[in-house]
Design a protein around this motif. Structure first.
Motif, short mmCIF file in Angstrom:
data_model
loop_
_atom_site.label_atom_id
_atom_site.label_comp_id
_atom_site.label_asym_id
_atom_site.label_seq_id
_atom_site.Cartn_x
_atom_site.Cartn_y
_atom_site.Cartn_z
N UNK A 119 0.79 -1.23 0.00
CA UNK A 119 0.00 0.00 0.00
C UNK A 119 0.83 1.28 0.00
N UNK A 120 2.11 1.18 0.27
CA UNK A 120 2.93 2.40 0.19
C UNK A 120 2.95 2.90 -1.25
N UNK A 121 2.67 4.16 -1.43
CA UNK A 121 2.65 4.72 -2.79
C UNK A 121 1.55 4.12 -3.65
N UNK A 122 0.43 3.74 -3.03
CA UNK A 122 -0.63 3.00 -3.71
C UNK A 122 -1.14 3.71 -4.95
N UNK A 123 -1.21 5.05 -4.92
CA UNK A 123 -1.82 5.80 -6.02
C UNK A 123 -0.77 6.42 -6.95
N UNK A 124 0.49 6.06 -6.75
CA UNK A 124 1.55 6.48 -7.66
C UNK A 124 1.57 7.98 -7.86
N UNK A 125 1.68 8.42 -9.13
CA UNK A 125 1.79 9.86 -9.40
C UNK A 125 0.46 10.60 -9.40
N UNK A 126 -0.63 9.94 -9.02
CA UNK A 126 -1.94 10.57 -9.06
C UNK A 126 -2.35 11.18 -7.72
N UNK A 127 -1.39 11.38 -6.83
CA UNK A 127 -1.60 12.17 -5.61
C UNK A 127 -0.48 13.20 -5.51
N UNK A 128 -0.75 14.28 -4.77
CA UNK A 128 0.27 15.31 -4.61
C UNK A 128 1.40 14.83 -3.71
N UNK A 129 1.06 13.94 -2.76
CA UNK A 129 2.07 13.36 -1.87
C UNK A 129 1.48 12.13 -1.21
N UNK A 130 2.34 11.24 -0.72
CA UNK A 130 1.91 10.05 0.01
C UNK A 130 2.68 9.98 1.32
N UNK A 131 1.96 9.80 2.42
CA UNK A 131 2.56 9.75 3.76
C UNK A 131 2.28 8.39 4.39
N UNK A 132 3.11 8.05 5.38
CA UNK A 132 2.93 6.81 6.15
C UNK A 132 2.97 7.18 7.63
#
Length: 569
Positions: A119-132
């Protein structure tokens, strides 16, 4: 008894203090701490929607209507993957979403444990940022990190250009609080706010831009998809420059507005006669009209400015020369000022404007005659006739939602939106998925307005789970054009001539929407002739009463004849 997820429960208060008001949740076990955090907060309005794909599009609609970030939260595994279509749509439409996905702790990823994916980076480049989020909260720094991530994510989702932000939250069991547990009063993590201001142009840049205006006789404005913006509307009101814009641009009638460019620019001889603009000024997001794209790619402007305060800019017409980092509503008044002293080019500019407006003057009589003839006689109804009738019935302040494929194209070609009606369509990715759910989200957020969805049968059936929940808004109206397949594939060149078209492109189907409407609690209407159509449209569009669905069954050969006739005018 203590509850180990107390730092997670504080996320609800952090979101509320940042001004978030809506959360769309999907049931699950792993996301229990998040669910409790949002449901038990008195200032958060929560909705539960079992289908995560529909839930995400409902969240998208809520965010569009409120112009505020909306919370999504789901359990682990494939649940988050079902958010992907709406997250991508939000990214390209610049709609803020705060997307939470519960997750297994990292030690169990790739260990064949249930509901566990990467699930890390699940949406790839289609989000402005991904946090955990951290997995353990014992150390004070971990609690500080949670608060910092939430504030940073909300600020980023709202910062121009807005968009979705992903927060992955790995949780270890046990998830559920003990019986009778109440959220405690532990100190709230530090709140971090962000303040932004307007971008302004340097005096040297103003002088250079003004010089280009002064030297340009053929100036063309093109507006992409956007919300109604009073500043832009006021700026365009008296600007003596041709303006071409799709219906989804939500731009008002003004001195330079060209209404039916989608029909006229489809002709090669018209594109050739207009020739090359000296200066193209664009603003807004996506452009629907293929005819406009073809014209500007075949007749590229000498100079192309795009107005956008921040963020990446697309070169849709393959002619971009300058990105001007100012909001359109702040820049367009400058164009009026720069045009005023350029008397030497005034006759040439007037001739250019008249050339564009002449396209509408030439088309108007035959278009009016053709559309009037559609509603006469005893022949069967066409989709085009139904859309003409719908647009005529729409009252000011109605919110019109258009599914992709033919509904949005019919409305764009007709360009007959009544003043005060705002138009929405999922043109970020232009998929048929999610149009029902997005309209539902809008209606939930804006209960004082009537929300009307115009959709084809495939788009409706594909997303009918958008109605499968306990929050059906009474101000929702749906008009289904049921030609029993993907009608667009009978109208565009290529697939309509293939032997496999009916089964593999059109995807012929025999369903009607009656059972779905009754299952979901909508009042169902189905006219049998023109008189019933107009009577039932008037009933459909009357405020008050329950949610309604009106279905019009049509024959594809009738639809083809009507559409091709419109394109030949």
């Amino acid at each position: 008894m203590p509850y180990s997820f107390e730092p997670i429960l504080q996320i609800g208060e952090l979101c509320a203090q940042h001004g978030l008001a809506h959360a769309v949740l999907s049931p699950g076990s792993r996301n229990a701490p998040l669910t409790i955090a949002f449901v038990r907060h008195p200032r958060l309005h929560t909705y539960t929607v079992s289908d995560e794909r529909s839930a995400a599009f409902i969240g998208l609609g809520l965010a569009q209507a409120t112009r505020q970030a909306v919370i999504l939260a789901c359990t682990s595994g494939s649940a988050g993957l079902n958010y992907a279509p709406a997250v991508a749509e939000a990214y390209f439409q610049q709609v803020p979403l705060l997307v939470f996905t519960a997750d297994r702790p990292p030690e169990w990823v790739d260990q064949l444990d249930g509901q566990t994916i990467r699930q890390r980076g699940l949406f790839g480049p289609h989000v402005k940022a991904a946090y955990e989020l951290p997995t353990d909260y014992a150390h004070p720094d971990a609690r500080w990190q949670i608060g910092r991530i939430i504030s940073e994510a909300i600020n980023l989702a709202r910062a121009y250009p807005p968009g979705p932000v992903h927060i992955n939250a790995p949780f270890r069991e046990p998830f559920y609080p003990p019986p009778g547990y109440e959220i405690g009063s532990a100190p709230l993590p530090k709140l971090i706010r962000e303040t932004t201001g307007k971008t302004s142009l340097a005096a040297s840049n103003v002088a250079l831009l003004a010089k280009v205006i002064a030297q340009s006789a053929k100036i063309l404005l093109v507006g992409g998809q956007s919300r109604i913006d009073p500043a832009i509307c006021q700026s365009l009101a008296a600007l003596p420059v041709p303006l071409v814009a799709d219906t989804i641009a939500n731009l008002p009638p003004c001195i330079g507005k060209v209404k039916h460019s989608d029909l006229t620019l489809a002709r090669p001889e018209v594109r050739e006669q207009l020739g090359q603009p000296d200066l193209l000024i664009t603003f807004g997001l996506s452009v629907l009209s293929k005819a406009l794209k073809t014209y500007l790619r075949q007749q590229p402007p000498r100079v192309h400015w795009h107005l956008q305060a921040a963020g990446p800019v697309a070169d849709t017409f393959q002619s971009l020369t300058d990105v001007i980092r100012v909001a359109p509503g702040d820049f367009l008044p400058l164009v009026s000022e720069w045009l005023a002293p350029s008397d030497l080019l005034a006759p040439a500019r007037a001739a250019w404007l008249d050339q564009w407006q002449g396209l509408d003057r030439q088309l108007a009589p035959s278009l009016q005659t053709y559309l009037a003839q559609l509603g006469t006689g005893d022949g069967p109804l066409s989709e085009l006739e139904v859309v003409v009738a719908l647009l005529a019935h729409l009252a000011p302040a109605t919110q019109l939602h258009l599914a992709n494929s033919m509904p949005v194209r019919y409305v764009n070609a007709l360009d007959a939106i009544n003043p005060g009606v705002e138009v929405f369509a999922n043109r970020g990715t232009s998929g048929i998925d999610g149009s029902v759910s997005t309209a539902v989200g809008h209606a939930l957020a804006d209960p004082d307005k009537l929300h009307v969805l115009l959709t084809g049968d495939l788009a409706f059936f594909y997303d009918r789970n958008g109605l499968w929940h306990n929050h059906l808004p009474a101000n929702l109206r749906i008009l289904v054009l049921n030609n029993h397949g993907g009608g667009i594939f009978r109208l565009i060149d290529g697939p309509k001539s293939l032997a496999e078209s009916a089964e593999y492109f059109v995807t012929t189907q025999s369903l009607t929407a009656e059972a779905s409407a009754k299952d979901m609690g909508l009042r169902y209407l189905r006219p049998q002739d023109r008189a019933e159509l107009h009577a039932q449209l008037a009933h459909l569009l009357t405020p008050g009463g329950p949610a309604m669905l009106l279905e019009v069954e049509t024959d594809h050969t009738v639809n083809e004849r009507a559409w091709n006739g419109l394109k030949r005018i």
